[in-house]
Design a protein around this motif. Structure first.
Motif, PDB file in Angstrom:
ATOM      1  N   VAL A  23       0.862  -1.186   0.000  1.00 35.58           N
ATOM      2  CA  VAL A  23       0.000   0.000   0.000  1.00 35.58           C
ATOM      3  C   VAL A  23       0.898   1.236   0.000  1.00 35.58           C
ATOM      4  O   VAL A  23       1.641   1.480   0.951  1.00 35.58           O
ATOM      5  CB  VAL A  23      -0.916  -0.007   1.245  1.00 35.58           C
ATOM      6  CG1 VAL A  23      -1.773   1.246   1.262  1.00 35.58           C
ATOM      7  CG2 VAL A  23      -1.778  -1.264   1.254  1.00 35.58           C
ATOM      8  N   PHE A  63       1.392   5.262  -0.284  1.00 33.36           N
ATOM      9  CA  PHE A  63       0.752   6.579  -0.186  1.00 33.36           C
ATOM     10  C   PHE A  63       1.561   7.626  -0.954  1.00 33.36           C
ATOM     11  O   PHE A  63       2.729   7.413  -1.290  1.00 33.36           O
ATOM     12  CB  PHE A  63       0.600   6.966   1.294  1.00 33.36           C
ATOM     13  CG  PHE A  63      -0.435   6.136   1.999  1.00 33.36           C
ATOM     14  CD1 PHE A  63      -1.782   6.490   1.929  1.00 33.36           C
ATOM     15  CD2 PHE A  63      -0.092   4.984   2.700  1.00 33.36           C
ATOM     16  CE1 PHE A  63      -2.760   5.713   2.561  1.00 33.36           C
ATOM     17  CE2 PHE A  63      -1.058   4.203   3.328  1.00 33.36           C
ATOM     18  CZ  PHE A  63      -2.390   4.569   3.257  1.00 33.36           C
ATOM     19  N   TYR A  72      -1.170  -1.295  -4.474  1.00 34.32           N
ATOM     20  CA  TYR A  72      -2.163  -0.221  -4.418  1.00 34.32           C
ATOM     21  C   TYR A  72      -1.412   1.096  -4.258  1.00 34.32           C
ATOM     22  O   TYR A  72      -0.633   1.250  -3.308  1.00 34.32           O
ATOM     23  CB  TYR A  72      -3.100  -0.421  -3.230  1.00 34.32           C
ATOM     24  CG  TYR A  72      -3.883  -1.719  -3.281  1.00 34.32           C
ATOM     25  CD1 TYR A  72      -4.925  -1.876  -4.183  1.00 34.32           C
ATOM     26  CD2 TYR A  72      -3.567  -2.776  -2.434  1.00 34.32           C
ATOM     27  CE1 TYR A  72      -5.646  -3.066  -4.243  1.00 34.32           C
ATOM     28  CE2 TYR A  72      -4.286  -3.965  -2.483  1.00 34.32           C
ATOM     29  CZ  TYR A  72      -5.318  -4.108  -3.390  1.00 34.32           C
ATOM     30  OH  TYR A  72      -6.022  -5.286  -3.445  1.00 34.32           O
ATOM     31  N   GLN A  79      -1.657   5.398  -4.176  1.00 33.82           N
ATOM     32  CA  GLN A  79      -2.527   6.579  -4.099  1.00 33.82           C
ATOM     33  C   GLN A  79      -2.385   7.368  -5.410  1.00 33.82           C
ATOM     34  O   GLN A  79      -1.294   7.467  -5.980  1.00 33.82           O
ATOM     35  CB  GLN A  79      -2.133   7.440  -2.895  1.00 33.82           C
ATOM     36  CG  GLN A  79      -3.238   8.336  -2.443  1.00 33.82           C
ATOM     37  CD  GLN A  79      -3.003   8.909  -1.047  1.00 33.82           C
ATOM     38  OE1 GLN A  79      -1.907   8.812  -0.490  1.00 33.82           O
ATOM     39  NE2 GLN A  79      -4.040   9.531  -0.497  1.00 33.82           N
ATOM     40  N   TYR A 126       0.584   7.486  -8.519  1.00 34.69           N
ATOM     41  CA  TYR A 126       0.317   6.272  -9.299  1.00 34.69           C
ATOM     42  C   TYR A 126       1.199   6.185 -10.561  1.00 34.69           C
ATOM     43  O   TYR A 126       1.916   5.200 -10.777  1.00 34.69           O
ATOM     44  CB  TYR A 126      -1.173   6.212  -9.656  1.00 34.69           C
ATOM     45  CG  TYR A 126      -1.571   4.995 -10.449  1.00 34.69           C
ATOM     46  CD1 TYR A 126      -1.752   3.767  -9.836  1.00 34.69           C
ATOM     47  CD2 TYR A 126      -1.774   5.078 -11.828  1.00 34.69           C
ATOM     48  CE1 TYR A 126      -2.117   2.647 -10.565  1.00 34.69           C
ATOM     49  CE2 TYR A 126      -2.136   3.958 -12.559  1.00 34.69           C
ATOM     50  CZ  TYR A 126      -2.314   2.747 -11.931  1.00 34.69           C
ATOM     51  OH  TYR A 126      -2.665   1.642 -12.648  1.00 34.69           O
ATOM     52  N   ASN A 175     -10.920  -4.356  -7.901  1.00 32.53           N
ATOM     53  CA  ASN A 175     -10.250  -5.218  -6.920  1.00 32.53           C
ATOM     54  C   ASN A 175     -10.754  -6.656  -6.950  1.00 32.53           C
ATOM     55  O   ASN A 175     -10.112  -7.556  -6.413  1.00 32.53           O
ATOM     56  CB  ASN A 175     -10.422  -4.644  -5.505  1.00 32.53           C
ATOM     57  CG  ASN A 175      -9.340  -5.142  -4.558  1.00 32.53           C
ATOM     58  OD1 ASN A 175      -8.163  -5.118  -4.908  1.00 32.53           O
ATOM     59  ND2 ASN A 175      -9.729  -5.611  -3.378  1.00 32.53           N
ATOM     60  N   PHE A 178      -5.766   4.118  -5.621  1.00 32.14           N
ATOM     61  CA  PHE A 178      -6.788   4.355  -4.592  1.00 32.14           C
ATOM     62  C   PHE A 178      -6.778   5.845  -4.219  1.00 32.14           C
ATOM     63  O   PHE A 178      -5.828   6.567  -4.526  1.00 32.14           O
ATOM     64  CB  PHE A 178      -6.575   3.472  -3.352  1.00 32.14           C
ATOM     65  CG  PHE A 178      -5.334   3.803  -2.547  1.00 32.14           C
ATOM     66  CD1 PHE A 178      -4.150   3.119  -2.773  1.00 32.14           C
ATOM     67  CD2 PHE A 178      -5.348   4.779  -1.560  1.00 32.14           C
ATOM     68  CE1 PHE A 178      -3.007   3.411  -2.035  1.00 32.14           C
ATOM     69  CE2 PHE A 178      -4.215   5.079  -0.816  1.00 32.14           C
ATOM     70  CZ  PHE A 178      -3.035   4.393  -1.060  1.00 32.14           C
ATOM     71  N   GLU A 188      -6.878   6.730   2.675  1.00 33.92           N
ATOM     72  CA  GLU A 188      -6.414   5.674   3.592  1.00 33.92           C
ATOM     73  C   GLU A 188      -7.499   4.627   3.865  1.00 33.92           C
ATOM     74  O   GLU A 188      -7.220   3.423   3.880  1.00 33.92           O
ATOM     75  CB  GLU A 188      -5.987   6.348   4.903  1.00 33.92           C
ATOM     76  CG  GLU A 188      -5.371   5.419   5.911  1.00 33.92           C
ATOM     77  CD  GLU A 188      -4.982   6.185   7.177  1.00 33.92           C
ATOM     78  OE1 GLU A 188      -4.427   7.306   7.088  1.00 33.92           O
ATOM     79  OE2 GLU A 188      -5.243   5.653   8.274  1.00 33.92           O
ATOM     80  N   GLU A 229      -9.972   3.714   1.989  1.00 37.09           N
ATOM     81  CA  GLU A 229     -10.135   2.827   0.835  1.00 37.09           C
ATOM     82  C   GLU A 229      -8.952   1.857   0.732  1.00 37.09           C
ATOM     83  O   GLU A 229      -9.131   0.663   0.445  1.00 37.09           O
ATOM     84  CB  GLU A 229     -10.251   3.650  -0.463  1.00 37.09           C
ATOM     85  CG  GLU A 229     -10.542   2.763  -1.674  1.00 37.09           C
ATOM     86  CD  GLU A 229     -10.419   3.504  -3.010  1.00 37.09           C
ATOM     87  OE1 GLU A 229      -9.932   4.648  -3.027  1.00 37.09           O
ATOM     88  OE2 GLU A 229     -10.791   2.902  -4.034  1.00 37.09           O
ATOM     89  N   ALA A 230      -7.750   2.364   0.997  1.00 33.75           N
ATOM     90  CA  ALA A 230      -6.551   1.509   0.880  1.00 33.75           C
ATOM     91  C   ALA A 230      -6.645   0.321   1.836  1.00 33.75           C
ATOM     92  O   ALA A 230      -6.356  -0.821   1.459  1.00 33.75           O
ATOM     93  CB  ALA A 230      -5.304   2.334   1.186  1.00 33.75           C
ATOM     94  N   CYS A 260      -2.297   1.871   9.773  1.00 38.29           N
ATOM     95  CA  CYS A 260      -2.380   0.781   8.777  1.00 38.29           C
ATOM     96  C   CYS A 260      -1.885  -0.538   9.377  1.00 38.29           C
ATOM     97  O   CYS A 260      -2.470  -1.601   9.144  1.00 38.29           O
ATOM     98  CB  CYS A 260      -1.564   1.126   7.536  1.00 38.29           C
ATOM     99  SG  CYS A 260      -2.274   2.472   6.583  1.00 38.29           S
TER     100      CYS A 260
END
Ligand code: NAD
Length: 507
Positions: A288, A290, A321, A323, A327, A403, A422, A425, A427-428, A454
């Motif tokens: 994940v 960010f 994933y 952010q 991306y 997903n 995404f 946070e 949603e992640a 997280c």
């Protein structure tokens, strides 16, 4: 052992081109047997199973196809060594000394073990020596130390009358260890170090695709002075050997690493037998990322996670994933890395990625890539067919928006990164947890509070922050959810191989 002349000329040429140690050549010139009660043996059947070298797709050698009767012999030997003879009487410091000697021998033979493993499995030789082999020796040393630190406790009791009471920790018994083909030597070390430290005896079933490094290891066990019957190897088909081992009444504990579907069968058989089981199963681990993460560090991590070992890594960060603000940048860096990696036989010193294990694994991975595209994923890089007979798959990146896409939900177990954007946070975390597996995860951010939120919210047995796929002998590894239960490594693992007896004396 008798001499084999089976090896294919293309493999011989490859070995000549890159060179291997004399010990590796000598080992490959033999026809390997099973290792039961301190002896190499063909076992009860003359049937053999072909061993295919993955970078050429050609015949390397063959292994004995073990039978139920071989499992019975191995369990009987392990049972006998547990209850009488030198192992049963060995003092903890001598057991520790034996395991340390074995670790020294692994280190001494690391190159040969690595070469055998590379030819059997396809993986790149350098990392194989460093991580699989020397990492295995490190774990053996770590666990050896526990042999002298096993203890029960004396307790004050409130029962009427005068008593003393205490607990004793005993080895649980004969351990059935079953390992997969992706880290044949290393996973076996994960399976045997703790039970040997605890004083158990073992019957190991390697994956039928990758048995050779363990058979070489058996020679080192002999050299280290391990008494016959303490460590046994039965080779052959999972359906035959695995079933016989899990259902055997004299096996007191099953320690399994492999896929979730087979783990479910193993768990069922152990339940029927009422023997405890550790299940280290599949994964589909999220990374994940960010907006405030370092995109180059994220891409660099792929070399050691989803593209490492040709993606055949249980904890591979195979769901990426990112952010939305970062991306495109992460995708660009990931593609740059993927396209820079050199595909080659594992013996090639410049190899970044070897072939996958087998034609069936090759077909399965290619099937996932095709299915991903058919379900709407964008093929960002890789995915093409590589010329030749070997099982090479290039590092591949798929971009998805959904997903629930199959490639986002199922374990591909190949060098395929699936990436999805995404927004925030919440949603992640939801996306990361939206999967049946819970083996591992990583979070990439400079914000420590967000990292901690997280870590707490993600359902996985290991969570890394700003890193992926770190392992250490001192840190327990094992999954949540459909990734299994129980831990390998760390002090937690030792407990799986000890049983507690309570003793009372009425004074
Ligand atoms: P697999 O489940 O097909 O086989 C694993 C082992 O089980 C092999 O030795 C196989 O011969 C044996 N087996 C097959 N049928 C059996 C049966 N009925 N009873 C008992 N044993 C049986 O897995 P694989 O394809 O060899 O390995 C890949 C899988 O292993 C992936 O899912 C990967 O994620 C997982 N894995 C997990 C970890 C972890 O620590 N969680 C580590 C490495 C690999």
């Amino acid at each position: 052992m008798s001499v084999s002349v089976n090896m294919d000329s293309a493999i011989r040429k490859m070995i000549d081109d890159y060179g291997v140690t004399a010990a590796c050549s000598e080992f490959l010139a033999q026809e390997p047997g099973q290792f039961i009660n301190g002896r190499f043996t063909q076992g009860h059947s003359s049937e053999r199973i072909d061993v295919i070298e993955p970078s050429t797709g050609r015949l390397l050698t063959s292994i004995a196809s073990g039978t139920r009767a071989d499992v019975d012999d191995a369990v009987a030997a392990a049972h006998s060594a547990l209850h009488s003879g030198p192992w049963a009487e060995m003092k903890p410091n001598d057991r520790q000394g034996l395991l340390l000697r074995l670790a020294d021998l692994i280190e001494k033979h690391a190159r040969t073990i690595g070469e055998i493993e590379t030819l059997d499995n396809g993986k790149a030789l350098g990392p194989c020596i460093d991580m699989d082999v020397l990492g295995g020796a490190d774990l053996l040393r770590y666990m050896a130390g526990f042999a002298t630190k096993i203890h029960g406790q004396s307790r004050q009791v409130s029962a009427p009358g005068e008593h003393v009471a205490w607990t004793i920790k005993e080895p649980i018994g004969v351990v059935g260890a079953i390992v997969p083909w992706n880290w044949p030597f290393n996973m076996a070390m994960w399976k045997l170090s703790a039970p040997l430290a605890a004083g158990c005896t073992i019957v190991l079933k390697p994956a039928q695709q990758t048995t050779l490094s363990m058979l070489y290891f058996a020679r080192l066990c002999e050299e280290a002075g391990m008494p016959p019957g303490v460590f046994n190897i039965v080779t052959g088909k999972g359906s035959t050997i695995g079933n016989a081992l899990t259902a055997h009444p004299d096996v007191s504990k099953i320690s399994f690493t492999g896929s979730t579907p087979v783990g479910r069968q193993v768990g069922g058989a152990s339940g029927e037998n009422l023997s405890p089981v550790t299940l280290e199963l599949g994964g589909k681990s999220p990374m994940v990322v960010f907006d405030d993460a370092d995109p180059e560090a994220v891409a660099a991590a792929h070399r050691w996670s989803v593209f490492f070992n040709a993606g055949q890594v249980c904890s591979a960060g195979s769901r990426l994933y990112v952010q939305r603000g970062l991306y495109e940048r992460v995708l660009e860096e990931t593609v740059k890395l993927a396209e820079s990696m050199k595909l080659a036989p594992g013996l090639d010193p410049e190899c970044d990625m070897g072939p996958v294990i087998s034609s069936s694994q090759y077909n399965s991975i290619r099937g996932y890539i095709e299915q991903g595209v058919a379900e709407g994923a964008k093929l960002v890089c890789g995915g093409y067919e590589v010329d030749g007979d070997g099982f090479f798959i290039p590092p591949t990146v798929l971009a998805v928006e959904d997903n629930r896409a199959t490639v986002m939900q199922e374990e591909i177990f190949g060098p395929v990164q699936v990436v999805m954007p995404f927004d925030d946070e919440e949603e992640a975390i939801r996306l990361a947890n939206d999967n049946i597996y819970g083996l591992a995860a990583s979070v990439w951010t400079q914000d420590i509070s967000r990292a901690m939120r997280c870590v707490n919210a993600i359902e996985a047995g290991t969570v890394w922050v700003n890193a992926h796929d770190l392992v250490d002998s001192a840190i327990p590894f094992g999954g949540f959810k459909q990734s299994g239960f129980g831990k390998d490594m760390g002090p937690e693992q030792l407990d799986h191989f000890l049983r507690t007896k309570a003793v009372w004396i009425h004074i």
